[in-house]
Write an enzyme that holds these catalytic residues in place. Structure first.
Site, PDB file in Angstrom:
ATOM      1  N   SER A 124      -5.109  10.450   8.846  1.00 56.43           N
ATOM      2  CA  SER A 124      -6.254  10.065   8.027  1.00 56.43           C
ATOM      3  C   SER A 124      -7.260  11.195   8.044  1.00 56.43           C
ATOM      4  CB  SER A 124      -6.905   8.792   8.575  1.00 56.43           C
ATOM      5  OG  SER A 124      -8.139   8.528   7.928  1.00 56.43           O
TER       6      SER A 124
ATOM      7  N   GLY B 178       0.791  -1.226   0.000  1.00 58.14           N
ATOM      8  CA  GLY B 178       0.000   0.000   0.000  1.00 58.14           C
ATOM      9  C   GLY B 178       0.823   1.276   0.000  1.00 58.14           C
ATOM     10  N   ILE B 179       0.409   2.231   0.821  1.00 60.27           N
ATOM     11  CA  ILE B 179       1.050   3.542   0.872  1.00 60.27           C
ATOM     12  C   ILE B 179       2.509   3.421   1.309  1.00 60.27           C
ATOM     13  CG2 ILE B 179       1.042   5.757   2.095  1.00 60.27           C
ATOM     14  CD1 ILE B 179      -2.072   5.443   2.203  1.00 60.27           C
ATOM     15  N   GLY B 180       2.779   2.548   2.272  1.00 62.48           N
ATOM     16  CA  GLY B 180       4.149   2.381   2.748  1.00 62.48           C
ATOM     17  C   GLY B 180       5.080   1.882   1.663  1.00 62.48           C
TER      18      GLY B 180
ATOM     19  N   TYR C  96     -10.961   3.735  15.493  1.00 62.88           N
ATOM     20  CA  TYR C  96      -9.932   4.099  14.519  1.00 62.88           C
ATOM     21  C   TYR C  96      -9.855   5.613  14.352  1.00 62.88           C
ATOM     22  CZ  TYR C  96      -7.598   4.619   9.997  1.00 62.88           C
ATOM     23  OH  TYR C  96      -6.750   4.996   8.987  1.00 62.88           O
TER      24      TYR C  96
END
Length: 245
Positions: free
Chosen positions: A138, A18-20, A151
């Site tokens: 987020s 993903g983003i990482g 979350y």
């Protein structure tokens, strides 16, 4: 043309997907020597092959302090310092209010809040003066989403950390910023939402689409590099405008 992270040492937690992964790949292409962490060795092996440029993977759970100690011991031995830390490892699952379990709360806060705090704190001896620290936030830090209250709260905590830490770290000129994705096409999103729901999210985004890992990686590169040398303590939304409407 010179590369923006030439000669820098960078750690990306949660860097196997993903983003990482997208960010680790971009950091490496811009000259950084990149270390990544993740929980699954097979995913880490695949990620290292994709990143190239001598990237190093360390299997670790960011929510476990002993794992963090092992990560930083290896980075100290192999590189001696850190110039960029992208504290990206995170966890999310649905938890409907009225049915939230202690396990759900603890797992979410342990990874997202406790894990982020100690990821950064334990890095302090390795971080050079003037280093860049990036925390993954987020749009959930300021928007309410059903069945995501735990979350959402963890991401509000992340936002608060950045404001406080830039004061704590002022004597060392270490910058701390929050990178906050909107609805982004990742393997995690695929596991959470069906295609119809994702299409609806895209339609409700002013940019008219979901984000990509590379959208976030480009913004992370900006925050990691000297291009953002006078930027600290901000929350940068990379969300196609959805947090603003």
């Amino acid at each position: 043309m010179s590369r923006k992270l030439e000669g820098k040492i960078a750690l990306v937690t949660g860097g196997s997907a993903g983003i990482g992964l997208a960010t680790a790949r971009r950091f490496a292409s811009e000259g950084a020597r990149v270390f990544i962490t993740g929980r699954r060795q097979t995913a880490l092996d695949k990620a290292v092959a994709e990143i190239g440029h001598g990237a190093v993977a360390i299997q670790a759970d960011a929510g476990k302090l002993a794992d963090l100690d092992r990560v930083y011991a290896e980075i100290r031995a192999k590189a001696g310092r850190l110039d960029v830390l992208f504290a990206n490892a995170g966890f999310y699952e649905l938890g409907t209010f009225g049915e939230i379990t202690e396990e759900h709360f603890d797992k979410t806060f342990d990874t997202n809040v406790r894990g982020t705090l100690f990821t950064v704190q334990k890095a302090l001896p390795l971080l050079v003066n003037g280093a860049s620290v990036i925390l993954t936030g987020s749009i959930a830090s300021l928007k309410g989403f059903p069945s995501f209250s735990v979350y959402n709260a963890t991401k509000a905590a992340i936002r608060s950390f950045a404001r406080s830490w830039i004061v704590d770290l002022k004597p060392r000129s270490i910058r701390v910023n929050v990178l906050s994705p909107g609805h982004t096409q990742t393997p995690g999103l695929d596991g959470l939402l069906d295609e119809e729901t994702k299409a609806a999210l895209a339609a409700n985004t002013p940019a008219g689409r979901l984000g990509t890992g590379d959208d976030l990686a480009k913004a992370a590169l900006f925050l990691a590099s000297d291009d953002s040398a006078f930027i600290s303590g901000i929350e940068l939304f990379v969300d196609g405008g959805v947090a603003q409407v």
